[in-house]
Design an enzyme around this catalytic site. Sequence first.
Site, mmCIF file in Angstrom:
data_model
loop_
_atom_site.group_PDB
_atom_site.id
_atom_site.type_symbol
_atom_site.label_atom_id
_atom_site.label_comp_id
_atom_site.label_asym_id
_atom_site.label_seq_id
_atom_site.Cartn_x
_atom_site.Cartn_y
_atom_site.Cartn_z
ATOM 1 N N ASP A 171 0.261 1.476 4.863
ATOM 2 C CA ASP A 171 1.341 2.079 5.634
ATOM 3 C C ASP A 171 0.852 2.289 7.054
ATOM 4 O O ASP A 171 0.066 3.216 7.318
ATOM 5 C CB ASP A 171 1.782 3.413 5.018
ATOM 6 C CG ASP A 171 3.111 3.899 5.603
ATOM 7 O OD1 ASP A 171 3.320 3.722 6.819
ATOM 8 O OD2 ASP A 171 3.936 4.437 4.844
ATOM 9 N N ALA A 233 12.993 -2.776 -2.244
ATOM 10 C CA ALA A 233 13.234 -2.277 -0.891
ATOM 11 C C ALA A 233 14.449 -2.958 -0.273
ATOM 12 O O ALA A 233 15.574 -2.471 -0.393
ATOM 13 C CB ALA A 233 11.980 -2.476 -0.036
ATOM 14 N N GLU A 263 23.550 -10.569 -0.741
ATOM 15 C CA GLU A 263 24.025 -9.924 -1.966
ATOM 16 C C GLU A 263 25.551 -9.977 -2.030
ATOM 17 O O GLU A 263 26.210 -9.639 -1.040
ATOM 18 C CB GLU A 263 23.533 -8.470 -2.019
ATOM 19 C CG GLU A 263 22.014 -8.360 -2.084
ATOM 20 C CD GLU A 263 21.512 -6.922 -2.161
ATOM 21 O OE1 GLU A 263 22.338 -5.994 -2.196
ATOM 22 O OE2 GLU A 263 20.282 -6.733 -2.195
ATOM 23 N N HIS A 282 20.572 -4.806 -7.418
ATOM 24 C CA HIS A 282 20.409 -3.661 -6.512
ATOM 25 C C HIS A 282 20.714 -2.344 -7.240
ATOM 26 O O HIS A 282 21.515 -1.521 -6.767
ATOM 27 C CB HIS A 282 21.325 -3.810 -5.297
ATOM 28 C CG HIS A 282 20.808 -3.088 -4.080
ATOM 29 N ND1 HIS A 282 20.916 -3.576 -2.816
ATOM 30 C CD2 HIS A 282 20.165 -1.883 -3.952
ATOM 31 C CE1 HIS A 282 20.390 -2.713 -1.944
ATOM 32 N NE2 HIS A 282 19.927 -1.685 -2.615
ATOM 33 N N ALA A 284 17.924 -0.465 -8.812
ATOM 34 C CA ALA A 284 16.689 0.272 -9.102
ATOM 35 C C ALA A 284 16.844 1.763 -8.857
ATOM 36 O O ALA A 284 16.282 2.581 -9.587
ATOM 37 C CB ALA A 284 15.528 -0.278 -8.266
#
Length: 309
Positions: A171, A233, A263, A282, A284
């Site tokens: 990160d 993500a 999508e 999509h 999760a």
Amino acid sequence: MHIVISEFMDTGAVDLLRRDFQVLYEPDLVDRRADLLKAVAEADALIVRNRTRVDGEVLAAGRRLRAVGRLGVGLDNIDVPACRERGIHVLPATGANARAVAEYVVTSVLVLTRGVYHNSSQVAQGAWPRTAMSNGREVHGRTLGVVGFGGIGRMTARLAQGLDMRVVAYDPMLPGTDPVWRETQVEPVSLDALLAGADAVTLHIPLTEGTRKLIDGPRIAAMKDGAVLVNTARGGIVDEAALAQALRDGKLRGAAMDVFGEEPLPAGSPLAGAPNLILTPHVAGLSVEANTRVSDMVAQRVAAVLKQG
């Protein structure tokens, strides 16, 4: 005051808002653009998920808007700078779906690493592929690489550590001296080191110009042979054609993709037919519990802004 909700929201949260506000709740409004523009003209707040584009056209129509609630955390469907210029509060459900995403990630890593859950139809038809399915692997002692160490990444790390996995993370927004590394017992590493050493890689970063196709062909080639990749993500972060080829070549042991560059995933996608690949639409961050938490949080945040007067 008026609130427009253009996508699915938990009914309990909708009812909570109706106690104090006039609410237009039409979950299919996202697919009726002209009706959406007409509705926001009278709205003081708009609540969306990830499909409603809160762009210049919507903001121009919604001259009274004071708040945009996001039933989730990603903001790439919302023109945040334009909202800021107009004094509109953008209110995501930060942290409310972290547990759902983290459980999805860890479950996917377990399923793909063990590799025995794809042949139910064969067993049902009388086949007995016991020998072929006896070489699955355990995650104990293996390394999970977390790309993006925010709230969801940290929750995922904690669950993985409960399975005795070693966790490393990349990160660039967190310096190596940040106390979070010591508190979570996660080792900060470079992206190159993470990809080279992790048995499973999970992505938890926003889609920006800097992260678009971050996981491309060369980076997938640099991953550990037989590794697993999970993306919850944003789809544009992974080069889908390169991922499909890596799965077909046996470079990667498996992958789970919950998000895609386009999508719904279009017919003829290079991902179609790739082996050891889990595809989900999509979802999760969606569970019964997460939907309730997300909806309640956004309802409370939107109500607080509108009640400020």
